[in-house]
Motif scaffolding. Sequence first.
Motif, PDB file in Angstrom:
ATOM      1  N   SER A 150      -7.692   0.535   8.533  1.00  0.00           N
ATOM      2  CA  SER A 150      -6.371   1.129   8.328  1.00  0.00           C
ATOM      3  C   SER A 150      -6.489   2.635   8.117  1.00  0.00           C
ATOM      4  N   ALA A 151      -7.447   3.050   7.286  1.00  0.00           N
ATOM      5  CA  ALA A 151      -7.637   4.476   7.011  1.00  0.00           C
ATOM      6  C   ALA A 151      -8.043   5.229   8.273  1.00  0.00           C
ATOM      7  N   ALA A 152      -8.861   4.609   9.120  1.00  0.00           N
ATOM      8  CA  ALA A 152      -9.273   5.257  10.361  1.00  0.00           C
ATOM      9  C   ALA A 152      -8.075   5.525  11.266  1.00  0.00           C
ATOM     10  N   LEU A 210      -3.926   6.829  -5.736  1.00  0.00           N
ATOM     11  CA  LEU A 210      -4.710   7.525  -4.716  1.00  0.00           C
ATOM     12  C   LEU A 210      -3.875   8.603  -4.027  1.00  0.00           C
ATOM     13  N   LEU A 211      -2.638   8.259  -3.670  1.00  0.00           N
ATOM     14  CA  LEU A 211      -1.752   9.230  -3.020  1.00  0.00           C
ATOM     15  C   LEU A 211      -1.533  10.445  -3.908  1.00  0.00           C
ATOM     16  N   VAL A 212      -1.277  10.213  -5.185  1.00  0.00           N
ATOM     17  CA  VAL A 212      -1.020  11.314  -6.115  1.00  0.00           C
ATOM     18  C   VAL A 212      -2.283  12.160  -6.311  1.00  0.00           C
ATOM     19  N   ILE A 213      -3.419  11.510  -6.444  1.00  0.00           N
ATOM     20  CA  ILE A 213      -4.680  12.244  -6.657  1.00  0.00           C
ATOM     21  C   ILE A 213      -4.984  13.155  -5.474  1.00  0.00           C
ATOM     22  N   VAL A 214      -4.873  12.627  -4.268  1.00  0.00           N
ATOM     23  CA  VAL A 214      -5.150  13.439  -3.080  1.00  0.00           C
ATOM     24  C   VAL A 214      -4.172  14.602  -2.989  1.00  0.00           C
ATOM     25  N   HIS A 215      -2.907  14.353  -3.292  1.00  0.00           N
ATOM     26  CA  HIS A 215      -1.906  15.418  -3.258  1.00  0.00           C
ATOM     27  C   HIS A 215      -2.230  16.505  -4.286  1.00  0.00           C
ATOM     28  N   ASN A 269       0.842  -1.195   0.000  1.00  0.00           N
ATOM     29  CA  ASN A 269       0.000   0.000   0.000  1.00  0.00           C
ATOM     30  C   ASN A 269       0.880   1.250   0.000  1.00  0.00           C
ATOM     31  N   TYR A 270       0.818   2.005  -1.086  1.00  0.00           N
ATOM     32  CA  TYR A 270       1.571   3.258  -1.194  1.00  0.00           C
ATOM     33  C   TYR A 270       0.705   4.490  -0.933  1.00  0.00           C
ATOM     34  N   GLY A 271      -0.585   4.292  -0.672  1.00  0.00           N
ATOM     35  CA  GLY A 271      -1.483   5.427  -0.589  1.00  0.00           C
ATOM     36  C   GLY A 271      -1.995   5.734   0.796  1.00  0.00           C
ATOM     37  N   HIS A 272      -1.456   5.055   1.818  1.00  0.00           N
ATOM     38  CA  HIS A 272      -2.012   5.205   3.157  1.00  0.00           C
ATOM     39  C   HIS A 272      -1.864   6.622   3.702  1.00  0.00           C
ATOM     40  N   ILE A 273      -0.789   7.316   3.349  1.00  0.00           N
ATOM     41  CA  ILE A 273      -0.566   8.666   3.864  1.00  0.00           C
ATOM     42  C   ILE A 273      -1.617   9.643   3.333  1.00  0.00           C
ATOM     43  N   ALA A 274      -2.286   9.292   2.240  1.00  0.00           N
ATOM     44  CA  ALA A 274      -3.350  10.158   1.714  1.00  0.00           C
ATOM     45  C   ALA A 274      -4.445  10.354   2.756  1.00  0.00           C
TER      46      ALA A 274
END
Length: 348
Positions: free
Chosen positions: A224-226, A140-145, A61-66
């Motif tokens: 995980s997101a929570a 997802l990470l890139v989109i949120v950024h 998962n590379y998008g968790h920081i989003a």
Amino acid sequence: MSNLVQSAKGALLLGIIVALIAVAATLFAEPFYQRIVFIFMVNLIAVIGLQVFMGNAGITNYGHIAFMGIAAYTVAILVTPIAIKKTALANAPFGLAGMEFGIWTSVAIALLVTVVIAFLVGSMLVRQTGTPASIATLALLVIVHVVIMNWVDLTRGPRAIYGVPVKATLGWAAFCAIAAIFVARLFRDSRWGLQLRAASENIAAASAMGVRIKRLRLAAWVLSAALLGVAGVLFSLFVGTISPRSFYFDLTFLTLAMLVVGGVYSVSGAVIGSVVMTVGFEITRYLENGPSLAGIKLPEMFGLTGVFLGVTIVLCMILRPHGLVGGDEIDEIWRRRSQDRAAGGDVS
């Protein structure tokens, strides 16, 4: 019930370690080092959240920081005083420029927004597996950024949001970290966690046995997101100023390194990896500035922290490909070694 009790005991052992770190920092450390320990607690919660999905679903998962960024920006926008919003967020949509919410209301809304977005994204993402799923998390990470960078009226774009009330304390961060440990460990050892890990090893066999893989992945993804949302809220309410750079590749790779070094498949690995990488990162950051040691002035070595991060991951993959503790929990290792010693004593 016995498995539940054993899981709680293991989580309690890790929680005691985290609590001792927090107490020692509160009693003996200077404010600068207390700040480092607070950031460690935030990163620890993020790593544990990453472990909940990545360690059980078996999907990188590379998008968790989003999700950390979504929660941090949401709570910052809601809780910032109106007087500051009139200059910093004067054109905020939805009438937010003239609204100011209380701390707990803002936290609740931020976590709710994070969970809802995670559910919507996860409903599509869990249909993928392997490399396509990992690429989707990176997207997802890139989109949120990109959204944060370009929705200037709401987020101030590349400029930082300032004036966020500093309400988070080291005690609250430690409490949340300990709670995250219990949640992650109980989920890991529950029947849902066991089924999810079984599915990650053999999807066909798990499906034949009636395991609802997509539903379990979605549950792990939202949980995980929570946890990442909690980390984002704590970060925002402690630092007081946030920017898009705070929630992008640097933190993504750091938290991934912490989990990989400790061990992806165990909560103990997340804790131990976070401790090891934080200590190493701070030491290399100190050496990076060219300090004087034993009367010898060391040269400035900018980029040393990045080198440390890369070298540590490479060495870990070569020497300990499953991390420092592998797939075991610290209490399981202790119990196994105690049984081995007892067996050795019986033989003698």
